[in-house]
Design a protein around this motif. Sequence first.
Motif, short mmCIF file in Angstrom:
data_model
loop_
_atom_site.label_atom_id
_atom_site.label_comp_id
_atom_site.label_asym_id
_atom_site.label_seq_id
_atom_site.Cartn_x
_atom_site.Cartn_y
_atom_site.Cartn_z
N LYS A 33 0.73 -1.23 -0.04
CA LYS A 33 -0.05 0.17 0.01
C LYS A 33 0.82 1.32 -0.02
CE LYS A 33 -3.98 2.05 2.23
NZ LYS A 33 -5.16 1.62 3.24
N TYR A 34 0.78 2.13 -1.02
CA TYR A 34 1.68 3.16 -1.13
C TYR A 34 0.79 4.59 -0.53
CZ TYR A 34 4.42 7.07 -2.71
OH TYR A 34 5.45 8.25 -2.41
N VAL A 35 1.62 5.10 0.72
CA VAL A 35 1.15 6.02 1.29
C VAL A 35 2.36 7.06 1.50
CG1 VAL A 35 -0.08 7.28 3.13
CG2 VAL A 35 -0.82 5.17 2.20
N TYR A 36 2.44 8.48 1.14
CA TYR A 36 3.50 9.08 1.60
C TYR A 36 3.36 9.97 2.38
CZ TYR A 36 7.50 12.51 1.47
OH TYR A 36 8.21 13.31 1.49
N SER A 37 4.20 10.09 3.69
CA SER A 37 3.98 10.96 4.75
C SER A 37 5.38 11.22 5.72
CB SER A 37 3.04 10.14 5.94
OG SER A 37 2.72 11.02 7.08
N TYR A 38 5.57 12.44 5.71
CA TYR A 38 6.78 12.83 6.73
C TYR A 38 6.52 12.65 8.15
CZ TYR A 38 10.91 15.32 8.02
OH TYR A 38 11.88 15.51 8.50
N ARG A 39 7.25 11.64 8.52
CA ARG A 39 7.56 11.45 10.23
C ARG A 39 6.09 11.32 10.90
NH1 ARG A 39 10.18 14.82 13.72
NH2 ARG A 39 10.52 12.92 14.90
N PRO A 40 5.37 10.36 10.25
CA PRO A 40 3.98 10.27 10.92
C PRO A 40 4.10 9.43 12.09
CG PRO A 40 4.51 8.44 9.28
CD PRO A 40 5.53 9.43 9.20
N LYS A 41 2.91 9.73 13.02
CA LYS A 41 2.73 8.94 14.27
C LYS A 41 2.58 7.48 13.95
CE LYS A 41 0.80 12.88 16.65
NZ LYS A 41 -0.11 13.48 17.08
N VAL A 42 3.27 6.75 14.78
CA VAL A 42 3.05 5.14 14.76
C VAL A 42 2.45 4.47 15.97
CG1 VAL A 42 4.35 3.12 14.45
CG2 VAL A 42 4.85 4.91 12.85
N THR A 43 1.79 3.62 16.06
CA THR A 43 1.35 2.61 17.11
C THR A 43 1.86 1.23 17.24
OG1 THR A 43 -0.47 4.19 17.51
CG2 THR A 43 -0.50 2.05 18.67
N VAL A 44 2.34 0.71 17.80
CA VAL A 44 2.81 -0.83 17.83
C VAL A 44 2.05 -1.44 18.72
CG1 VAL A 44 4.60 -2.51 17.91
CG2 VAL A 44 5.22 -0.24 16.81
N TRP A 45 1.23 -2.68 18.04
CA TRP A 45 0.25 -3.09 19.07
C TRP A 45 0.93 -4.48 18.90
CZ3 TRP A 45 -4.03 -1.01 20.54
CH2 TRP A 45 -4.29 0.40 19.95
N GLN A 46 0.63 -5.37 20.30
CA GLN A 46 0.84 -6.68 20.41
C GLN A 46 -0.44 -7.43 20.68
OE1 GLN A 46 3.71 -7.53 23.58
NE2 GLN A 46 3.85 -9.64 22.89
N GLU A 47 -0.39 -8.61 19.85
CA GLU A 47 -1.51 -9.48 19.87
C GLU A 47 -1.16 -10.90 19.98
OE1 GLU A 47 -4.08 -8.99 16.32
OE2 GLU A 47 -4.81 -6.74 17.18
N GLY A 48 -1.19 -11.39 21.16
CA GLY A 48 -0.28 -12.51 21.43
C GLY A 48 1.10 -12.62 21.27
#
Length: 71
Positions: free
Chosen positions: A36-51
Amino acid sequence: MLFRSRMEDVFEGFEIRKIFSLENGEKWQQIKDKYKYVYSYRPKVTVWQEGDKFLIEVEGVGDMVEVKRIY
């Protein structure tokens, strides 16, 4: 949710084996085949853990992809 951060630089979407460098110094590699192509400069990121899986969610993308920590 495991934690929140920002991309260290430009984000140009999801692609198998792509490495995501975060401003907290961690590096995560995409391990599931999703493009999936999306351009963004320094976007916020969330890391999730599922198991035993980790997913990365990038602000403005509306999708998540499975990753593994490599650093």
